[in-house]
Design a protein around this motif. Structure first.
Motif, PDB file in Angstrom:
ATOM      1  N   LEU A 162       0.951  -1.138   0.047  1.00 14.97           N
ATOM      2  CA  LEU A 162       0.014   0.065   0.154  1.00 14.97           C
ATOM      3  C   LEU A 162       0.796   1.192   0.078  1.00 14.97           C
ATOM      4  CD1 LEU A 162      -2.714   1.409   0.114  1.00 14.97           C
ATOM      5  CD2 LEU A 162      -2.712   1.041   2.906  1.00 14.97           C
ATOM      6  N   LEU A 163       1.830   1.262   0.776  1.00 18.25           N
ATOM      7  CA  LEU A 163       2.801   2.404   1.000  1.00 18.25           C
ATOM      8  C   LEU A 163       3.611   2.596  -0.353  1.00 18.25           C
ATOM      9  CD1 LEU A 163       4.099   4.934   2.765  1.00 18.25           C
ATOM     10  CD2 LEU A 163       5.675   3.148   3.448  1.00 18.25           C
ATOM     11  N   ASP A 164       3.998   1.305  -1.125  1.00 24.97           N
ATOM     12  CA  ASP A 164       4.343   1.716  -2.267  1.00 24.97           C
ATOM     13  C   ASP A 164       3.558   2.148  -3.299  1.00 24.97           C
ATOM     14  OD1 ASP A 164       7.205   0.864  -1.213  1.00 24.97           O
ATOM     15  OD2 ASP A 164       6.691  -1.326  -2.073  1.00 24.97           O
ATOM     16  N   TYR A 165       2.602   1.692  -3.414  1.00 28.31           N
ATOM     17  CA  TYR A 165       1.283   2.246  -4.194  1.00 28.31           C
ATOM     18  C   TYR A 165       1.310   3.914  -4.009  1.00 28.31           C
ATOM     19  CZ  TYR A 165      -3.060   2.847  -6.769  1.00 28.31           C
ATOM     20  OH  TYR A 165      -3.825   3.236  -7.603  1.00 28.31           O
ATOM     21  N   CYS A 166       1.101   4.154  -2.957  1.00 25.56           N
ATOM     22  CA  CYS A 166       0.826   5.503  -2.611  1.00 25.56           C
ATOM     23  C   CYS A 166       2.165   6.417  -2.915  1.00 25.56           C
ATOM     24  CB  CYS A 166       0.718   5.930  -1.130  1.00 25.56           C
ATOM     25  SG  CYS A 166      -1.098   5.175  -0.952  1.00 25.56           S
ATOM     26  N   ARG A 167       3.280   5.801  -3.024  1.00 22.94           N
ATOM     27  CA  ARG A 167       4.642   6.651  -3.451  1.00 22.94           C
ATOM     28  C   ARG A 167       4.700   6.590  -4.865  1.00 22.94           C
ATOM     29  NH1 ARG A 167       8.483   3.591   1.181  1.00 22.94           N
ATOM     30  NH2 ARG A 167       8.622   5.328   2.704  1.00 22.94           N
ATOM     31  N   ASN A 168       4.194   5.599  -5.567  1.00 21.46           N
ATOM     32  CA  ASN A 168       4.457   5.480  -7.097  1.00 21.46           C
ATOM     33  C   ASN A 168       3.184   5.958  -7.814  1.00 21.46           C
ATOM     34  OD1 ASN A 168       6.827   4.369  -6.356  1.00 21.46           O
ATOM     35  ND2 ASN A 168       6.076   2.345  -6.177  1.00 21.46           N
ATOM     36  N   THR A 169       2.059   6.103  -7.443  1.00 23.44           N
ATOM     37  CA  THR A 169       1.070   6.633  -8.076  1.00 23.44           C
ATOM     38  C   THR A 169       0.724   8.170  -7.722  1.00 23.44           C
ATOM     39  OG1 THR A 169       0.170   4.452  -7.405  1.00 23.44           O
ATOM     40  CG2 THR A 169      -1.320   6.011  -8.453  1.00 23.44           C
ATOM     41  N   THR A 170       0.390   8.925  -8.819  1.00 23.47           N
ATOM     42  CA  THR A 170       0.009  10.429  -8.627  1.00 23.47           C
ATOM     43  C   THR A 170      -1.411  10.560  -8.818  1.00 23.47           C
ATOM     44  OG1 THR A 170       0.452  10.709 -10.988  1.00 23.47           O
ATOM     45  CG2 THR A 170       2.483  11.002  -9.549  1.00 23.47           C
TER      46      THR A 170
ATOM     47  N   ASP B 190      -3.347  14.552  -9.504  1.00 26.58           N
ATOM     48  CA  ASP B 190      -3.283  15.724  -9.979  1.00 26.58           C
ATOM     49  C   ASP B 190      -1.739  15.883 -10.013  1.00 26.58           C
ATOM     50  OD1 ASP B 190      -5.907  16.053  -9.910  1.00 26.58           O
ATOM     51  OD2 ASP B 190      -6.085  16.885  -7.768  1.00 26.58           O
ATOM     52  N   GLY B 191      -0.864  15.069 -10.494  1.00 25.57           N
ATOM     53  CA  GLY B 191       0.453  15.469 -10.633  1.00 25.57           C
ATOM     54  C   GLY B 191       1.345  15.230  -9.553  1.00 25.57           C
ATOM     55  N   ARG B 192       0.679  14.804  -8.301  1.00 23.16           N
ATOM     56  CA  ARG B 192       1.413  14.836  -6.948  1.00 23.16           C
ATOM     57  C   ARG B 192       1.458  13.388  -6.423  1.00 23.16           C
ATOM     58  NH1 ARG B 192      -0.109  18.395  -2.079  1.00 23.16           N
ATOM     59  NH2 ARG B 192      -1.998  17.441  -2.280  1.00 23.16           N
ATOM     60  N   PRO B 193       2.488  12.757  -6.004  1.00 23.30           N
ATOM     61  CA  PRO B 193       2.335  11.424  -5.541  1.00 23.30           C
ATOM     62  C   PRO B 193       1.349  11.328  -4.462  1.00 23.30           C
ATOM     63  CG  PRO B 193       4.439  11.938  -5.663  1.00 23.30           C
ATOM     64  CD  PRO B 193       3.771  13.163  -6.037  1.00 23.30           C
ATOM     65  N   LEU B 194       0.500  10.250  -4.237  1.00 22.03           N
ATOM     66  CA  LEU B 194      -0.590  10.239  -3.032  1.00 22.03           C
ATOM     67  C   LEU B 194       0.037  10.340  -1.780  1.00 22.03           C
ATOM     68  CD1 LEU B 194      -2.794   7.162  -4.557  1.00 22.03           C
ATOM     69  CD2 LEU B 194      -3.325   9.461  -4.234  1.00 22.03           C
ATOM     70  N   VAL B 195       1.345  10.062  -1.569  1.00 23.21           N
ATOM     71  CA  VAL B 195       1.794   9.981  -0.171  1.00 23.21           C
ATOM     72  C   VAL B 195       2.106  11.262   0.297  1.00 23.21           C
ATOM     73  CG1 VAL B 195       4.128   9.952  -0.825  1.00 23.21           C
ATOM     74  CG2 VAL B 195       3.403   8.585   1.169  1.00 23.21           C
ATOM     75  N   GLU B 196       2.122  12.453  -0.769  1.00 18.37           N
ATOM     76  CA  GLU B 196       2.321  13.648  -0.463  1.00 18.37           C
ATOM     77  C   GLU B 196       0.850  14.457  -0.153  1.00 18.37           C
ATOM     78  OE1 GLU B 196       5.103  15.371  -3.237  1.00 18.37           O
ATOM     79  OE2 GLU B 196       6.314  13.835  -2.935  1.00 18.37           O
ATOM     80  N   ASP B 197      -0.051  13.760  -0.391  1.00 12.46           N
ATOM     81  CA  ASP B 197      -1.316  14.271  -0.181  1.00 12.46           C
ATOM     82  C   ASP B 197      -1.621  14.174   1.452  1.00 12.46           C
ATOM     83  OD1 ASP B 197      -4.134  14.662   0.621  1.00 12.46           O
ATOM     84  OD2 ASP B 197      -4.769  14.442  -1.495  1.00 12.46           O
ATOM     85  N   PRO B 198      -1.851  15.596   2.037  1.00  9.63           N
ATOM     86  CA  PRO B 198      -1.935  15.524   3.625  1.00  9.63           C
ATOM     87  C   PRO B 198      -3.111  14.444   4.091  1.00  9.63           C
ATOM     88  CG  PRO B 198      -1.827  17.670   2.852  1.00  9.63           C
ATOM     89  CD  PRO B 198      -1.896  16.787   1.733  1.00  9.63           C
TER      90      PRO B 198
ATOM     91  N   GLY C 231      -5.870  -0.589 -12.421  1.00  9.63           N
ATOM     92  CA  GLY C 231      -5.833  -1.127 -11.012  1.00  9.63           C
ATOM     93  C   GLY C 231      -4.637  -1.481 -10.490  1.00  9.63           C
ATOM     94  N   SER C 232      -4.318  -1.801  -9.178  1.00 11.72           N
ATOM     95  CA  SER C 232      -3.197  -2.052  -8.483  1.00 11.72           C
ATOM     96  C   SER C 232      -2.241  -3.253  -8.938  1.00 11.72           C
ATOM     97  CB  SER C 232      -3.321  -2.059  -7.135  1.00 11.72           C
ATOM     98  OG  SER C 232      -4.452  -2.919  -6.687  1.00 11.72           O
ATOM     99  N   GLU C 233      -1.155  -3.428  -8.704  1.00 12.41           N
ATOM    100  CA  GLU C 233      -0.560  -4.380  -9.234  1.00 12.41           C
ATOM    101  C   GLU C 233      -1.121  -5.692  -8.573  1.00 12.41           C
ATOM    102  OE1 GLU C 233       3.681  -4.434  -7.986  1.00 12.41           O
ATOM    103  OE2 GLU C 233       4.377  -6.376  -9.085  1.00 12.41           O
ATOM    104  N   ASP C 234      -1.156  -6.843  -9.525  1.00 13.72           N
ATOM    105  CA  ASP C 234      -1.762  -8.048  -9.148  1.00 13.72           C
ATOM    106  C   ASP C 234      -3.336  -7.462  -8.383  1.00 13.72           C
ATOM    107  OD1 ASP C 234      -0.463  -9.932 -10.167  1.00 13.72           O
ATOM    108  OD2 ASP C 234       0.768 -10.318  -8.225  1.00 13.72           O
ATOM    109  N   HIS C 235      -3.624  -6.623  -8.692  1.00 11.95           N
ATOM    110  CA  HIS C 235      -5.059  -6.139  -7.974  1.00 11.95           C
ATOM    111  C   HIS C 235      -5.156  -6.335  -6.585  1.00 11.95           C
ATOM    112  CE1 HIS C 235      -7.387  -9.738  -8.436  1.00 11.95           C
ATOM    113  NE2 HIS C 235      -6.501 -10.093  -9.479  1.00 11.95           N
ATOM    114  N   PHE C 236      -4.008  -6.073  -5.850  1.00 14.65           N
ATOM    115  CA  PHE C 236      -4.246  -6.234  -4.482  1.00 14.65           C
ATOM    116  C   PHE C 236      -5.044  -5.554  -3.735  1.00 14.65           C
ATOM    117  CE2 PHE C 236      -1.835  -3.115  -1.928  1.00 14.65           C
ATOM    118  CZ  PHE C 236      -1.121  -2.188  -2.875  1.00 14.65           C
TER     119      PHE C 236
END
Lengths: 409, 374
Positions: free
Chosen positions: A272-280, A282-290, A361-366
């Protein structure tokens, strides 16, 4: 206090031995999620083959007694094995084997010496897969109300009835089950526990169409209905004595309710954390959205609390400390956290979490699998409500102190 | 792996429990609730003599040199009361702040006074209409020769009325964390403390009006190191505070179980009702979440492992757990739970007071995420 296992030099050597062995013996294809029934069957064959190799070394059930085919190891060695298998995204055993993980300890407690010698080695050596058969259409939470009949006839019992929500895909070798040997007898004193050869005539396995069996995940969440029609089981396969089945079952129910505890990495969290780091978005990685970060913090915290409950139960079990409500507490916590997480993930990830589409979807649709499993996992091993009832009994709520015992250890 | 307390810790817990039963029964705690300072001089001295006030302070400064887990075991027993009074403020948070921020001379001068209970310290950080964190500290002293002159208000200062000395966090530069710590004798001219009324456990407004503080009162040799030192002190102090809250949750749990067995309605003990059981199940889940996150953080600190994420996690979980545990206890107890004499309300009031104290759960969750480098 010490929340970590401390390894001796000898255990460190054991770790290197296990690691090299696994590197040489785990086929790379084994961790790939199958997408067709053919791939699933092939994957299952790889896993069973690995299971037999592990079993031959005593590494499949490392804690089980050596004299019955287990590893006869101590907890620290077993943890090393679990951790090393986990590096390959495998558990021990490396396939669904509910009847082995839960049934074998039951046979150890309740079986005769002859039953232990006959039934345990094939399980511990990985020669057979075993499913547990408990729920029935009319006996879910009220498990003691099972209606499957077992009628004594000479040296055999004749079983008739139906079990639901059983097993996985790719079939099984043995099954164990609870059946009524005294249908008019007193509740909890009318059942018996049988180990059944799955190839006996009269047994039919029929896959169920379920929410958890994702379309393209090759039925990873498959469960079956099992029909018994005049199935003749040798009386020697009755474990724990006639009409004593409820007491026998309580041994594995405790294990299934989280009593054994567990340790290990949380693969879902890392994915999940990897997904949020690698998926944007509005042009920003999800992990940076407060907002996403706040939700991730809550998800992480629930995972950590669950991990600590599991660690505590693991320690209570192997340090042979008395247990009360801790087993069902772990089970309840994980169920509620999983269900809550479906909403938390949908809130922060969006509809991408709902699709198994390889492009969007996510990798292996986890994530899609979690959306299903968060709901489906509410019932196996007893519903969340049943866990609460069980906890309340063991805490002794509403009972005079002298009646509050109900403890298991 | 061993999740049990060691022999020494079990004995410490036992003595603390016996002490609480004998000297601080429920009626005594309820009575203390109506006092300004929350402690009796005699109990204070006894606890100092037992070595519990200076438990965490190093032996060369007159303390017991115990581990954080040892201190947590003691505070968990205190929390069962819950024992009020400036024990944590002085013996834990202030002592660790002086240890982290002070010069050797300052440690030698201040820590023995704290350990012996002759002086009572507390830390004054938050200000009116300001958020938690260094950016929320606006009070800026004027420098007048070799003196600082302090004007302004510190708010929600724990044990501000009971304290004899204050460690005041002040702004000495423009960058967010340019904070310094000044030790102020509360008897200094221009200092006034007023307990805040309401659902708060002994938090005060401290007013500073032209208060003169010698330059030597600055903890450490240089300005602007205050927030970093305070953060290091809080890393160690917070899990001990959490343990105090774990004890309080444990008490709420035990009271609720006992009440469910003895209170009869509709002809049966109310614990027979699954609705009532649900509250107690929810309570024990929060209790155990707080307990194990707290003790894991303590273990990491005591064994020298990186612990920042675990400490923030424990504080966030425990603050929420304490509040939820008390809420559940009130659902079980209904009317009787709100009667002060019964003894649940001190726990409830504490759970509210400590919710925001030294950072609210959301702040700590964000610090946790930062510490985990997401």
């Amino acid at each position: 206090m010490d929340f970590e296992v401390n390894y001796t030099g000898e255990q460190q050597r054991f770790r290197s031995e296990v690691r090299s062995w696994l590197e040489a013996n785990v086929p790379p294809a084994i961790s790939r999620r199958p997408t067709t029934d053919e791939e699933s069957a092939a994957n299952y064959r790889l896993r069973r083959e690995l299971g037999r190799k592990l079993g031959a070394k005593g590494w499949l059930y490392p804690l089980a007694p050596k004299e019955y085919g287990g590893g006869g190891m101590d907890v620290d060695h077993a943890i090393v094995l679990e951790e090393e298998a986990d590096r390959f995204e495998l558990s021990l055993p490396p396939y669904y084997n509910s009847g082995g993980t839960l049934g074998a300890p039951t046979i150890l407690v309740w079986g005769t010496e002859e039953q232990r010698r006959t039934l345990l080695p094939p399980i511990y050596r990985g020669e057979v897969r075993v499913w547990q058969l408990l729920s029935e259409p009319e006996a879910g939470s009220d498990l003691a109300g099972v209606r499957m009949r077992a009628t004594r006839d000479g040296d055999e019992y004749v079983l008739n009835g139906q079990k639901v929500f059983i097993g996985s895909d790719n079939g099984t070798d043995w099954m164990w089950t609870l059946a009524a040997t005294d249908p008019n007898g007193e509740r909890h004193k009318n059942l018996s526990w049988f180990m059944v050869d799955a190839r006996l005539p009269g047994i039919t396995v029929q896959p169920m169409d379920l929410l958890g069996a994702g379309e393209s995940s090759a039925r990873s969440g498959q469960k079956n209905t099992i029909f018994f029609e005049d199935v003749r089981v040798p009386a020697s396969r009755l474990v724990g004595g006639e009409n004593n089945g409820w007491r026998v079952a309580s041994t594995h129910l405790e294990l299934e309710h989280g009593g054994g505890g567990h340790i290990g990495r949380n693969r879902f969290w890392h994915a999940l954390l990897d997904y949020c780091r690698n998926t944007t978005r509005d042009g920003r990685p999800l992990v940076e959205d407060p907002d996403v970060r706040d939700t991730l913090a809550d998800i992480y915290i629930k995972a950590q609390v669950g991990r600590l409950f599991g660690l505590r139960n693991f320690w209570l079990t192997y340090a042979k400390q008395p247990k009360s409500y801790e087993g069902p507490q772990l089970s309840l916590y994980m169920k509620l956290a999983g269900l809550w997480m479906t909403g938390a993930i949908l809130q922060s990830i969006g509809p991408e979490a709902l699709t198994s589409d390889p492009r969007w979807g996510s990798e292996d649709h986890f994530l899609e699998a979690q959306q299903r499993n968060g709901i489906v996992l509410m019932h196996p091993g007893g519903t969340a409500d049943i866990q609460k009832v069980s906890m309340a009994r063991r805490i002794g709520i509403g009972r005079a102190t002298r009646e509050s015992a109900g403890k298991v250890s | 792996m061993d999740l049990s307390l060691n022999e020494h810790q079990r004995m410490l817990a036992q003595s603390a429990r016996t002490f609480m039963q004998r000297r601080m029964p429920k009626a005594a705690i309820v009575a203390l609730h109506n006092t300004d300072t929350g402690y009796q001089a005699q109990t204070w001295s006894t606890i100092a003599e037992l070595g519990w006030l200076g438990l965490l302070i190093a032996p060369q400064y007159g303390g017991g040199g115990a581990s954080l887990t040892d201190a947590a075991v003691l505070y968990e027993e205190f929390g069962r009361g819950p024992l009020p009074g400036p024990f944590f403020s002085s013996g834990v948070l202030s002592a660790l702040t002086v240890e982290e921020a002070g010069t050797e001379e300052q440690r030698r001068r201040i820590l023995p006074e704290i350990a012996a209970g002759r002086q009572i310290y507390t830390v004054a950080i938050t200000e009116p209409r300001r958020s938690w964190g260094p950016q929320g500290i606006a009070m800026e002293p004027r420098l007048d020769g070799d003196k600082y002159i302090l004007d302004g208000i510190k708010l929600f200062v724990s044990d501000g009325a009971a304290a004899s000395h204050l460690i005041v966090a002040v702004r000495t530069g423009s960058s967010d964390d340019a904070i310094s710590l000044l030790v102020v004798d509360k008897r200094s001219r221009g200092v006034a403390a007023r307990n805040l009324p309401g659902l708060l456990s002994w938090q005060a407004e401290i007013t500073f009006e032209g208060v003169e503080v010698a330059a030597a009162a600055l903890l450490g040799r240089r300005e602007n190191g205050g927030w970093a030192a305070l953060s290091r002190a809080m890393q160690r102090a917070l899990p001990v505070l959490c343990a105090y809250q774990v004890g309080s949750c444990q008490a709420a749990f035990e009271m609720s179980v006992e009440y469910s067995r003895t209170r009869v309605q509709f002809g049966v003990p109310i614990g027979r009702f699954q609705r009532v059981q649900d509250h107690i199940v929810r309570l024990v889940n929060h209790l155990d979440a707080a307990r194990w996150t707290t003790y894991e953080a303590l273990w990491k600190l005591d064994s020298g492992r990186p612990a920042a994420d675990s400490v923030h996690l424990a504080k966030a979980v425990t603050a929420e757990a304490h509040m939820e545990a008390c809420n559940a206890a009130h659902e079980v107890h209904a009317g009787i739970g709100s009667v002060h004499e019964y003894g649940l309300t001190p726990h409830t009031q504490l759970s509210r007071t400590l919710f925001n104290y030294l950072g609210d759960p959301k702040w700590h969750k964000r610090q946790m995420a930062a510490a985990l480098q997401w």
